[in-house]
Each structure stands twice: as structure tokens, then as C-alpha cells.
Scaffold this active site. Sequence first.
Site, PDB file in Angstrom:
ATOM      1  N   ASP A 108      -2.937  -5.136   3.280  1.00 16.17           N
ATOM      2  CA  ASP A 108      -2.820  -5.011   1.828  1.00 16.17           C
ATOM      3  C   ASP A 108      -1.785  -5.996   1.281  1.00 16.17           C
ATOM      4  OD1 ASP A 108      -1.828  -3.339  -0.787  1.00 16.17           O
ATOM      5  OD2 ASP A 108      -3.919  -2.969  -0.343  1.00 16.17           O
ATOM      6  N   HIS A 151      -9.387  -0.050   5.403  1.00 18.26           N
ATOM      7  CA  HIS A 151      -8.238  -0.752   4.836  1.00 18.26           C
ATOM      8  C   HIS A 151      -6.896  -0.235   5.359  1.00 18.26           C
ATOM      9  CE1 HIS A 151      -6.225  -3.086   1.767  1.00 18.26           C
ATOM     10  NE2 HIS A 151      -5.578  -2.019   1.349  1.00 18.26           N
ATOM     11  N   TYR A 198       0.854  -6.183  -9.412  1.00 22.07           N
ATOM     12  CA  TYR A 198      -0.447  -6.855  -9.575  1.00 22.07           C
ATOM     13  C   TYR A 198      -0.360  -7.843 -10.731  1.00 22.07           C
ATOM     14  CZ  TYR A 198      -2.338  -3.319  -6.416  1.00 22.07           C
ATOM     15  OH  TYR A 198      -2.582  -2.537  -5.335  1.00 22.07           O
TER      16      TYR A 198
END
Length: 456
Positions: free
Chosen positions: A229, A432, A375
Site C-alpha cells: 500500500d 492487498h 492522498y
Amino acid sequence: MKAIICIVLLAISAFWIYRGVNHFIKPLPKPEVDTNTYWGPGKPVNYEAPTDIVPFEIKYDQTIIDDLRVQLNRTWKYTAPLENIKFEYGFNSEALRHIVEYWRDYYLPKWSKHEDYLNSLPHFKTEIQGLKIHFIHAKPSEAARKEKKVVPMLLLHGSVREFYEFIKILVEVSDVNDYVFEVIAPSLVGYGFSDAAPRPGFDALQMAAVMRNLMLRVGFDKFLIQGGDWGSIIGSTISTLFPENVIGFHSNMCVLHTPLATIKSYIASWMPEQFLPARFFYDHHFPLKDKYKFLILESGYFHIQATKPDTIGIALEASPIALAAYIMEKFQTATGVGRNQEFNAMDKTYKLDAILDNVMIYYLTGTVTTAGRFYAENLASNSLALSLDRVPSPVPMGCARFQFDLPPALDWALRDKFPNLVHSTYFNQGGHFAALELPGMLYINFQEFVKKAIAE
Ligand SMILES: *[C@@H]1O[C@H](CO)[C@@H](O)[C@H](O)[C@H]1NC(C)=O
């Protein structure tokens, strides 16, 4: 005469096309980084960084836990899922209702047990560039140190809870390993128990500088990095900017966002057998149409957080139930195709308690907004303009591709960034959150990589 003009024109166009394309695909030089930018609140008037490292314990007042139980006990309006719909429209409210009941009536009454588990690894805090950084520092036992070579490693992800099972294996001796690890697993800036940056601009490059300074503070100037990630992006950034500090970089999310990688994946999609170790792994990369569709379907959150993180943050901080649904939706999806529509998929894949521990960390620290902002910072134009994926890094690199993770880069593309790709692997399972889902497999893969990286 006409023919000559045509040839000249063609030659000129070819030159311009070449220049244009080359502009987008050529490797870029390493940017300059200020490794000591002050990120604390206000102006750094006579700022002198304290260098002490203090033990830290996760400890919350019972009143906070009781209050959460009361909040989870309120009637909340939930809209029933559409007929025959599971998780296609987002987290299933029926499934959520059951989880909330479990959280309230079984998980929270045993909170002190969960807290003890979270404290079962040693935690510390230290101040770096004006920010208090939290980290787990797990060391092998004296006996293990005598038996095996100890290598320091930086373990990076979003939330430290994902690493507990993995860390416990990393510090132990077993028959299959040559190394034991001294593990530093930080909460990223803005995540969990670490401070958040108070000003705009704290992107992966700034995070890389802070995390490297943390390793130097703890006493390691040469270390391994493992990440998935954001941890993979940050690990890649540290490997790019500070290769002198990195023994090797192992990623379980080896994505690469460059025009050249995109071109290469198109070319490879026409003749995949030329670019894959086995036809068996076709689904990891192709068909591209399905991969893009998957990215678009699953990345709505990314667009929101990259543009308006504070708005969604307010909603999630106002309701622990909304927070849980938002976070758990990611874990649910990551259980993989075939499983991600089952109500108890998360419990089967990771254990529901581990996911609730993770939700609790976001809830108790109130960091969902500051984590979401990361982000936006990385998608800001200054940050994108660095195109760090196009800056090659000489460090030994290892890549573990789990089946249900985001579409990874092909070796052919990954070598543009990491010419020293020493370990490249595929798994026909896992998603993930590999450290949480398959800690033993990730461990064996990591050991194999470390042998090669250290032999370099
Ligand atoms: C939840 O609400 C019910 C009814 O209002 C009450 O009897 C019960 O004690 C409450 N439980 C908690 C944990 O607050």
C-alpha cells in the site's frame, strides 16, 4: 522533388515524435530533498529537535470505551440492501448491523484484552522534524541474536495493526530462516498514534525523509524495507532518494505509474507468454480491460480523498458506524474475487477482531481525516511533477504479487525503475493486506529476497 519534400517532412515528424515520446519515457534524475524540513506547528523559532525515544503505551480511559458502546447502541437508520445484492453497492448494511452488534456486545466488553494485545509489542515515540512519531520496535531475543544474523528493517503500511502476526514471525528463529529481524514499524505521519502535518505539502517524499530520519534516530543507517500500500510507495521513495541507506526493498504492491510502464503493459497484453514466467499468472496483469474496470470500480474513495478529504473525514469522525463501514469495505474487497461477496469473508480471511482493532485505532486516535489527506498531498501537482516512478533506484528490489491485489507492474517495466530486481514472485492467492492475511507466506518470500539482497 515532391518525394524529397515528403521524406524531409517525414524525417522532421519522426524526430518530433521521438522527442515528444522520449520526453515522457526517459528516466529522470533524482530530485534534491531537504531532509530536515520542520513540520511541527507554527514557525520553528530556535527549534531544537529533542532526540529522546520514550516508551509508549496504548491506554484509553474506560469512559471512552463506554461512550462508544452507547453510541453503537443507538438506533441508527440503515437502508436495507437491494434485493439479492451483497456488497456490490458498497458495504452491506445487513452485514454491518451484525458486525456492529458483535463490536458492541462481544468485542468492546473485552477491550482491555485487545488493548493488551496491541501492547504486546513494544511501542515508542520520538520527535522528528517537529512531529511526534510513533513506532513499534521489536527485537529478536538474546538467544535468537546468538544463533542468526540480525538485520534491521523498516516495515511500512497504513496501520501498524496489520503487522502484528508478521512481526512476531520476523523476530523469531525458525528452521527455514537465515536471518532474524529487528523491526521498526511506524505509524505514518497523520496515521494512528503519530502526529499529523499541520500544513499542506506533506507527500510521499516528505514521508520518506521523516521515516529515514526515524531509522537514523533509532540507530540504523543501513536497513531493509518491506511495504505494501502506501508503504510500498514510501519504501520506493526512500530507495530512490536515499539508496545509500537501503540494503534492499521488498514490496507486496509493486505498482509503477509511468507512461512507459503503461505502453509496456499494452504491448505485453498482445503476447503475454513472452513477458510472464508462466501462463498461470495471466490474471495478475490481464485482460487490461478488466484491470482498468476493477480500478475504476474500487477507487471512488481515492478520488474523494485526493480532492475533498476533509468533507468525507467529517462524516467518518461523526459516526463510528460510518467509519467502520468505510474502512471495512476495503478489507472486504481485498478478500478477493469469489469471497468478497460473503458475509463472513473478513472473519475467514483475517479474523474480524483484527479488523475491529484497526477500526478502533482510527476511532480512538481520530485520524481518518489526516490519513485521508495523504492522498490529496500525493496527487497535488508539485508532487506529481516529481514523477518519482521514473527516477531509477539501484537498490536490490523484491516483488511479491498476490493474486487479488491491485494490478502490479511486469518485470519488464519494474526493471526501468529497479534495474536490480533480484526477486520476482507470483502467488495464486492472497490480497492487498498480505501481512495480515498470509503472514507466513509473506515471511518466507521476504526471507528468500533478503538472502539475495544481502548476497548482492
Ligand atoms: C442498549 O440499549 C438498551 C435499551 O435502551 C439497554 O437496555 C442496554 O443496557 C443498552 N446497552 C448498552 C451497552 O448501552
